[in-house]
Design a protein around this motif. Structure first.
Motif, PDB file in Angstrom:
ATOM      1  N   GLU A   1       6.441   4.253 -10.078  1.00  0.00           N
ATOM      2  CA  GLU A   1       6.523   2.860 -10.496  1.00  0.00           C
ATOM      3  C   GLU A   1       7.945   2.479 -10.898  1.00  0.00           C
ATOM      4  OE1 GLU A   1       4.694  -0.735 -10.646  1.00  0.00           O
ATOM      5  OE2 GLU A   1       3.760   1.184 -10.106  1.00  0.00           O
ATOM      6  N   ASP A   2       8.694   3.445 -11.462  1.00  0.00           N
ATOM      7  CA  ASP A   2      10.065   3.161 -11.873  1.00  0.00           C
ATOM      8  C   ASP A   2      10.952   2.855 -10.667  1.00  0.00           C
ATOM      9  OD1 ASP A   2       9.679   5.788 -11.020  1.00  0.00           O
ATOM     10  OD2 ASP A   2      11.445   6.522 -12.099  1.00  0.00           O
TER      11      ASP A   2
ATOM     12  N   GLY B   1      10.717  -1.757   0.382  1.00  0.00           N
ATOM     13  CA  GLY B   1      10.148  -3.095   0.494  1.00  0.00           C
ATOM     14  C   GLY B   1       9.103  -3.168   1.599  1.00  0.00           C
ATOM     15  N   GLY B   2       9.380  -2.509   2.727  1.00  0.00           N
ATOM     16  CA  GLY B   2       8.407  -2.480   3.815  1.00  0.00           C
ATOM     17  C   GLY B   2       7.135  -1.747   3.432  1.00  0.00           C
ATOM     18  N   ILE B   3       7.293  -0.658   2.692  1.00  0.00           N
ATOM     19  CA  ILE B   3       6.122   0.103   2.226  1.00  0.00           C
ATOM     20  C   ILE B   3       5.276  -0.749   1.282  1.00  0.00           C
ATOM     21  CG2 ILE B   3       5.407   2.064   0.807  1.00  0.00           C
ATOM     22  CD1 ILE B   3       7.868   3.559   1.924  1.00  0.00           C
ATOM     23  N   LEU B   4       5.928  -1.467   0.369  1.00  0.00           N
ATOM     24  CA  LEU B   4       5.191  -2.324  -0.570  1.00  0.00           C
ATOM     25  C   LEU B   4       4.469  -3.447   0.170  1.00  0.00           C
ATOM     26  CD1 LEU B   4       7.796  -2.647  -3.476  1.00  0.00           C
ATOM     27  CD2 LEU B   4       5.792  -1.155  -3.345  1.00  0.00           C
ATOM     28  N   LEU B   5       5.132  -4.031   1.171  1.00  0.00           N
ATOM     29  CA  LEU B   5       4.490  -5.101   1.954  1.00  0.00           C
ATOM     30  C   LEU B   5       3.268  -4.573   2.697  1.00  0.00           C
ATOM     31  CD1 LEU B   5       4.425  -7.953   3.125  1.00  0.00           C
ATOM     32  CD2 LEU B   5       6.039  -7.182   4.884  1.00  0.00           C
TER      33      LEU B   5
ATOM     34  N   SER C   1      12.815  -0.696 -10.011  1.00  0.00           N
ATOM     35  CA  SER C   1      14.260  -0.673  -9.814  1.00  0.00           C
ATOM     36  C   SER C   1      14.667  -1.377  -8.527  1.00  0.00           C
ATOM     37  CB  SER C   1      14.749   0.781  -9.791  1.00  0.00           C
ATOM     38  OG  SER C   1      16.118   0.848  -9.475  1.00  0.00           O
ATOM     39  N   VAL C   2      13.939  -1.115  -7.439  1.00  0.00           N
ATOM     40  CA  VAL C   2      14.240  -1.755  -6.159  1.00  0.00           C
ATOM     41  C   VAL C   2      14.015  -3.254  -6.239  1.00  0.00           C
ATOM     42  CG1 VAL C   2      13.474  -1.978  -3.759  1.00  0.00           C
ATOM     43  CG2 VAL C   2      13.826   0.293  -4.754  1.00  0.00           C
ATOM     44  N   SER C   3      12.911  -3.663  -6.848  1.00  0.00           N
ATOM     45  CA  SER C   3      12.596  -5.092  -6.953  1.00  0.00           C
ATOM     46  C   SER C   3      13.643  -5.831  -7.777  1.00  0.00           C
ATOM     47  CB  SER C   3      11.205  -5.269  -7.578  1.00  0.00           C
ATOM     48  OG  SER C   3      10.218  -4.615  -6.818  1.00  0.00           O
ATOM     49  N   VAL C   4      14.046  -5.249  -8.896  1.00  0.00           N
ATOM     50  CA  VAL C   4      15.052  -5.876  -9.764  1.00  0.00           C
ATOM     51  C   VAL C   4      16.392  -5.970  -9.042  1.00  0.00           C
ATOM     52  CG1 VAL C   4      16.415  -5.567 -11.866  1.00  0.00           C
ATOM     53  CG2 VAL C   4      13.938  -5.228 -11.918  1.00  0.00           C
TER      54      VAL C   4
ATOM     55  N   PHE D   1      -4.740   2.935  -2.330  1.00  0.00           N
ATOM     56  CA  PHE D   1      -3.713   3.398  -1.415  1.00  0.00           C
ATOM     57  C   PHE D   1      -2.558   4.015  -2.221  1.00  0.00           C
ATOM     58  CE2 PHE D   1      -5.783  -0.164   0.770  1.00  0.00           C
ATOM     59  CZ  PHE D   1      -6.128   0.439   1.979  1.00  0.00           C
ATOM     60  N   VAL D   2      -2.100   5.158  -1.762  1.00  0.00           N
ATOM     61  CA  VAL D   2      -0.967   5.828  -2.413  1.00  0.00           C
ATOM     62  C   VAL D   2       0.308   5.465  -1.676  1.00  0.00           C
ATOM     63  CG1 VAL D   2       0.047   8.036  -3.064  1.00  0.00           C
ATOM     64  CG2 VAL D   2      -2.441   7.734  -3.129  1.00  0.00           C
TER      65      VAL D   2
END
Length: 272
Positions: free
Chosen positions: A177-178, A148-152, A182-185, A166-167
């Motif tokens: 992406e999977d 979550g921190g990486i996505l933010l 999965s983390v978001s769900v 950005f990678v």
């Protein structure tokens, strides 16, 4: 107690939990092995194969240990400066109870309900944390918080530099992406389950603190909640039967991490 410590199970032979022994050494040993139970067990295999440094190289382990040290330090200062507890006792009681809640073990060496509102708020948030993926701990788990921190961070950089690619990486490897889906769900289902369970417990006549902390501790598989009824000095025995059934469902959902139950409830699973 040895089996309930490393497995982060938290069962005790006494209603007083580890407070029954009132022993510094018991607290110290329990703290170390609760932390060991919250670390991915596959890393121990790598350590036995001659790679002990693999444990600390894991981003989850570093985040877990550094987070525990930071929270413990904050609470020690709070107890020392605001509650008048001597630093030695503050370190002893804070370390064990913080590690116990974060690793979802559930042992208690004192009634931290008496530590004031600030401490209770921290313990409530710690109920959601959990240990590392691949450990015996429950909760949301450190891996998902890191993702979550990486996505933010990635989203903020994209807004600042919209034409740059950005990678997203975790531990030096690209995040698929999977994994992100999965983390978001999972986090969505977790929050929804705690909210619905809190509402159901409130309908059983429980007060806000008992209902909210009971829902959180059930879904996270922690053990003690907050408040005079289900706090570290209490238990779940006085709760109405309906509340116990709801909490049992919450514990099952949390242990199976939601998706397993949802798949079993999908008609196409049984037809396939």
């Amino acid at each position: 107690h040895s089996m309930a410590t490393l497995s982060t199970g938290g069962f005790s032979t006494s209603d007083g939990s580890l407070a029954h022994f009132d022993s510094v050494w018991v607290d110290a040993v329990a703290t170390v092995f609760m932390l060991a139970g919250g670390i991915p067990f596959v890393l121990y295999v790598q350590a036995l194969r001659g790679e002990p440094a693999a444990i600390w190289r894991d981003p989850q382990v570093r985040a877990l240990v550094l987070g525990l040290v930071a929270v413990t330090a904050v609470l020690v200062l709070w107890l020392w400066l605001q509650q008048g507890m001597n630093p030695y006792s503050a370190i002893r009681y804070t370390a064990l109870n913080v590690v116990s809640v974060v690793t979802t073990t559930g042992f208690a060496s004192t009634d931290y309900n008496q530590w004031g509102g600030f401490a209770l708020l921290i313990f409530f948030f710690l109920t959601f944390a959990g240990g590392c993926t691949g450990s015996t701990a429950g909760g949301i788990k450190v891996f998902r918080f890191l993702v979550g921190g990486i996505l933010l961070s990635n989203q903020i950089r994209r807004l600042a530099h919209p034409n740059t690619v950005f990678v997203r990486k975790f531990g030096g490897r690209p995040l698929g992406e999977d994994v992100i889906v999965s983390v978001s769900v999972f986090i969505f289902l977790y929050v929804a389950a705690v909210a619905l369970l809190s509402a159901g417990l409130s309908l059983q006549g429980l007060d806000f603190v008992t209902a909210a902390s009971g829902a959180a501790t059930a879904v996270s598989n922690v053990g003690p909640g907050l408040g005079p009824i289900i706090g570290p000095a209490g238990n779940f025995q006085p709760l109405p039967d309906g509340a116990k059934w709801l909490l049992s469902l919450g514990m099952l959902l949390g242990r199976l991490e939601f998706l397993t139950i949802l798949v079993l409830l999908t008609p196409t699973f049984w037809r396939g």
